[in-house]
Design a protein around this motif. Structure first.
Motif, PDB file in Angstrom:
ATOM      1  N   PHE A   1      71.191  29.698  35.748  1.00 35.82           N
ATOM      2  CA  PHE A   1      71.997  28.562  35.316  1.00 35.82           C
ATOM      3  C   PHE A   1      71.599  27.305  36.084  1.00 35.82           C
ATOM      4  O   PHE A   1      71.397  26.235  35.494  1.00 35.82           O
ATOM      5  CB  PHE A   1      73.487  28.854  35.531  1.00 35.82           C
ATOM      6  N   LEU A   2      71.477  27.402  37.405  1.00 31.45           N
ATOM      7  CA  LEU A   2      71.146  26.233  38.219  1.00 31.45           C
ATOM      8  C   LEU A   2      69.700  25.793  38.011  1.00 31.45           C
ATOM      9  O   LEU A   2      69.391  24.602  38.103  1.00 31.45           O
ATOM     10  CB  LEU A   2      71.410  26.537  39.695  1.00 31.45           C
ATOM     11  N   THR A   3      68.817  26.753  37.735  1.00 29.07           N
ATOM     12  CA  THR A   3      67.425  26.393  37.428  1.00 29.07           C
ATOM     13  C   THR A   3      67.371  25.490  36.209  1.00 29.07           C
ATOM     14  O   THR A   3      66.596  24.531  36.165  1.00 29.07           O
ATOM     15  CB  THR A   3      66.588  27.657  37.185  1.00 29.07           C
ATOM     16  N   ARG A   4      68.182  25.762  35.231  1.00 31.54           N
ATOM     17  CA  ARG A   4      68.264  24.913  34.046  1.00 31.54           C
ATOM     18  C   ARG A   4      69.039  23.625  34.334  1.00 31.54           C
ATOM     19  O   ARG A   4      68.646  22.537  33.924  1.00 31.54           O
ATOM     20  CB  ARG A   4      68.927  25.695  32.908  1.00 31.54           C
ATOM     21  N   TRP A   5      70.161  23.744  35.071  1.00 34.07           N
ATOM     22  CA  TRP A   5      71.044  22.602  35.269  1.00 34.07           C
ATOM     23  C   TRP A   5      70.364  21.452  36.012  1.00 34.07           C
ATOM     24  O   TRP A   5      70.541  20.284  35.633  1.00 34.07           O
ATOM     25  CB  TRP A   5      72.302  23.026  36.030  1.00 34.07           C
ATOM     26  N   VAL A   6      69.586  21.739  37.041  1.00 35.87           N
ATOM     27  CA  VAL A   6      68.970  20.650  37.804  1.00 35.87           C
ATOM     28  C   VAL A   6      68.009  19.833  36.957  1.00 35.87           C
ATOM     29  O   VAL A   6      67.737  18.667  37.261  1.00 35.87           O
ATOM     30  CB  VAL A   6      68.228  21.166  39.064  1.00 35.87           C
ATOM     31  N   THR A   7      67.530  20.420  35.882  1.00 39.48           N
ATOM     32  CA  THR A   7      66.588  19.693  35.030  1.00 39.48           C
ATOM     33  C   THR A   7      67.297  18.746  34.067  1.00 39.48           C
ATOM     34  O   THR A   7      66.636  17.956  33.386  1.00 39.48           O
ATOM     35  CB  THR A   7      65.704  20.670  34.235  1.00 39.48           C
ATOM     36  N   HIS A   8      68.621  18.810  33.980  1.00 38.15           N
ATOM     37  CA  HIS A   8      69.357  17.906  33.092  1.00 38.15           C
ATOM     38  C   HIS A   8      69.230  16.451  33.527  1.00 38.15           C
ATOM     39  O   HIS A   8      69.427  15.542  32.712  1.00 38.15           O
ATOM     40  CB  HIS A   8      70.834  18.302  33.041  1.00 38.15           C
ATOM     41  N   PHE A   9      68.941  16.226  34.794  1.00 36.06           N
ATOM     42  CA  PHE A   9      68.807  14.859  35.281  1.00 36.06           C
ATOM     43  C   PHE A   9      67.551  14.177  34.739  1.00 36.06           C
ATOM     44  O   PHE A   9      67.437  12.953  34.820  1.00 36.06           O
ATOM     45  CB  PHE A   9      68.768  14.846  36.815  1.00 36.06           C
ATOM     46  N   CYS A  10      66.644  14.962  34.201  1.00 36.51           N
ATOM     47  CA  CYS A  10      65.325  14.427  33.848  1.00 36.51           C
ATOM     48  C   CYS A  10      65.377  13.416  32.719  1.00 36.51           C
ATOM     49  O   CYS A  10      64.968  12.266  32.877  1.00 36.51           O
ATOM     50  CB  CYS A  10      64.377  15.566  33.495  1.00 36.51           C
ATOM     51  N   VAL A  11      65.857  13.825  31.555  1.00 32.39           N
ATOM     52  CA  VAL A  11      65.794  12.928  30.398  1.00 32.39           C
ATOM     53  C   VAL A  11      66.700  11.719  30.602  1.00 32.39           C
ATOM     54  O   VAL A  11      66.324  10.584  30.283  1.00 32.39           O
ATOM     55  CB  VAL A  11      66.133  13.682  29.095  1.00 32.39           C
ATOM     56  N   SER A  12      67.905  11.927  31.179  1.00 35.51           N
ATOM     57  CA  SER A  12      68.804  10.796  31.422  1.00 35.51           C
ATOM     58  C   SER A  12      68.166   9.794  32.370  1.00 35.51           C
ATOM     59  O   SER A  12      68.158   8.586  32.117  1.00 35.51           O
ATOM     60  CB  SER A  12      70.132  11.285  32.002  1.00 35.51           C
ATOM     61  N   GLY A  13      67.637  10.303  33.467  1.00 32.03           N
ATOM     62  CA  GLY A  13      67.021   9.422  34.450  1.00 32.03           C
ATOM     63  C   GLY A  13      65.785   8.738  33.919  1.00 32.03           C
ATOM     64  O   GLY A  13      65.556   7.546  34.181  1.00 32.03           O
ATOM     65  N   PHE A  14      64.989   9.473  33.146  1.00 31.77           N
ATOM     66  CA  PHE A  14      63.737   8.902  32.657  1.00 31.77           C
ATOM     67  C   PHE A  14      64.001   7.787  31.644  1.00 31.77           C
ATOM     68  O   PHE A  14      63.354   6.731  31.691  1.00 31.77           O
ATOM     69  CB  PHE A  14      62.863   9.988  32.036  1.00 31.77           C
ATOM     70  N   VAL A  15      64.966   7.998  30.732  1.00 34.31           N
ATOM     71  CA  VAL A  15      65.285   6.975  29.731  1.00 34.31           C
ATOM     72  C   VAL A  15      65.931   5.767  30.402  1.00 34.31           C
ATOM     73  O   VAL A  15      65.593   4.610  30.108  1.00 34.31           O
ATOM     74  CB  VAL A  15      66.206   7.546  28.640  1.00 34.31           C
ATOM     75  N   PHE A  16      66.867   6.009  31.299  1.00 37.45           N
ATOM     76  CA  PHE A  16      67.557   4.927  31.997  1.00 37.45           C
ATOM     77  C   PHE A  16      66.562   4.090  32.810  1.00 37.45           C
ATOM     78  O   PHE A  16      66.559   2.856  32.733  1.00 37.45           O
ATOM     79  CB  PHE A  16      68.625   5.516  32.921  1.00 37.45           C
TER      80      PHE A  16
END
Length: 376
Positions: free
Chosen positions: A49-64
């Protein structure tokens, strides 16, 4: 200042943006190694779960941060028309590459009729095209419109269900266009990019004021997420997951308001710390963050090749058929990698990417006369 730090400083560039973007790219690679490992996207196991969860920051951060970088590049150009042309041309280039070369790197599949993907690069490209128009609005209208779009995004769901093309903007039915798999819609991501564009102005303030505002905005977003997310997780529909899983497991496709608060808030709050962070790891992230698109394309190709090689070692065959529709990989359950092997491959990928990206970053910096380099 060391020789490495000297060329990384890059004159007027904000180190924090490159560093945070580089860290985001590293997290993204974890998820893409996971794709080729066959491991599911989350689940009841805390480590997965955490292996997947930490990657959620990627698309939000990259677009922002793409919006932020657009603002800062516009300040450097001091010409809105030139910025608009750059955003249009680079955006369309990203869309074309997503549908051709990047798709091939994901799948090694030349049957374009059988599988086509509107992925993150597709979304980034079209958002840049839309931003090229939005920058002609009054500055305040840009970031306010972005925030409104992020907040009331569900109104786009009200379009008639028979408008199949609307699925590229926001899901309005269970099924999208039959000829392409739409993974990333444009709303609310264009709003995120517009808000990031507005955030770029904040970064031009003097350091003390900039850092104070970043902390206030970032920590406020985190607080709202914790309070609102806890209410939803505690009183909303329950499942068998623990409370912390329900709190952190926010909707990503399309991203909910809570997902955006959860992922963008910490990135904004980290800007003051990233700006003054030094050391070898910070330098590695900064190198990756200076050449994000080069990193992106290369990391997919590298992970795919390593997966085929590892399959050959472990199972005696490349099993390329598992990846014909990647990132929707179809690895049999008894052939999936465990977490130790996943992270071992991830570290190997990052080591190889470091040398490639360091070379390219230096080449790009030393050849400012080559205009095409700013697109890659």
């Amino acid at each position: 200042m060391t020789k490495t730090e000297s060329w990384l400083s890059g004159g007027s560039r904000l180190r924090s943006i490159d560093l945070l973007r580089g860290a985001i790219m590293v997290l993204m690679a974890i998820d893409h190694v996971r794709v080729y490992s066959g491991m599911p996207a989350g689940g009841p196991d805390p480590a997965i779960f955490l292996t997947r969860w930490v990657t959620h920051f990627c698309v939000s951060g990259f677009v922002f941060l793409a919006g932020t970088s657009a603002f800062l590049y516009g300040q450097k150009l001091n010409d809105k028309k030139k910025l608009s042309i750059y955003l249009i041309t680079r955006g369309l280039l990203l869309v074309v590459l997503e549908l051709t070369f990047i798709r091939f790197c994901w799948t090694f599949n030349l049957d374009f009729k059988a599988f086509m993907l509107a992925g993150v690069i597709w979304m980034l490209g079209w958002c840049m095209v839309l931003l090229s128009v939005a920058i002609w609005l009054p500055f305040r209208a840009i970031w306010i419109t972005g925030l409104i779009m992020m907040t009331v995004q569900q109104v786009f769901h009200l379009a008639p269900a028979n408008w199949a093309w609307w699925h590229f903007l926001y899901p309005n039915s269970e099924e999208g266009p039959g000829w392409i798999n739409v993974l990333y819609v444009l709303v609310p991501w264009i709003g995120v990019m517009m808000a990031g564009y507005g955030f770029g102005k904040l970064l031009t303030f003097e350091p003390a004021r900039r850092n104070k505002l970043c902390l206030q905005i970032g920590l406020s977003a985190i607080t709202i997420f914790i309070v609102a997310g806890s209410i939803v997780a505690g009183f909303g529909p329950h499942n068998d997951q623990p409370f912390i899983f329900r709190l952190l497991g926010q909707q990503k496709y399309p991203p909910s308001q809570l997902f955006l608060l959860m992922t963008i808030g910490p990135i904004i709050a980290l800007v003051p710390f990233a700006e003054r962070t030094r050391g070898w790891l910070a330098n590695v992230f900064t190198i990756f963050g200076r050449v994000p698109f080069f990193y992106y394309v290369l990391h997919i190709l590298l992970i795919h090749l390593l997966a085929l090689g590892l399959n050959c070692i472990l199972y005696g065959s490349f099993h390329q058929e598992w990846y014909h529709t990647a990132p929707y990989a179809s690895v049999p359950e008894d052939h999936r990698w465990g977490l130790p092997l996943l992270y071992l491959v991830f570290m190997l990928v990052e080591g190889l990417l470091y040398f490639a990206c360091r070379w390219y970053a230096r080449y790009k910096l030393s050849h400012p006369e080559k205009i095409w380099l700013k697109y890659i």
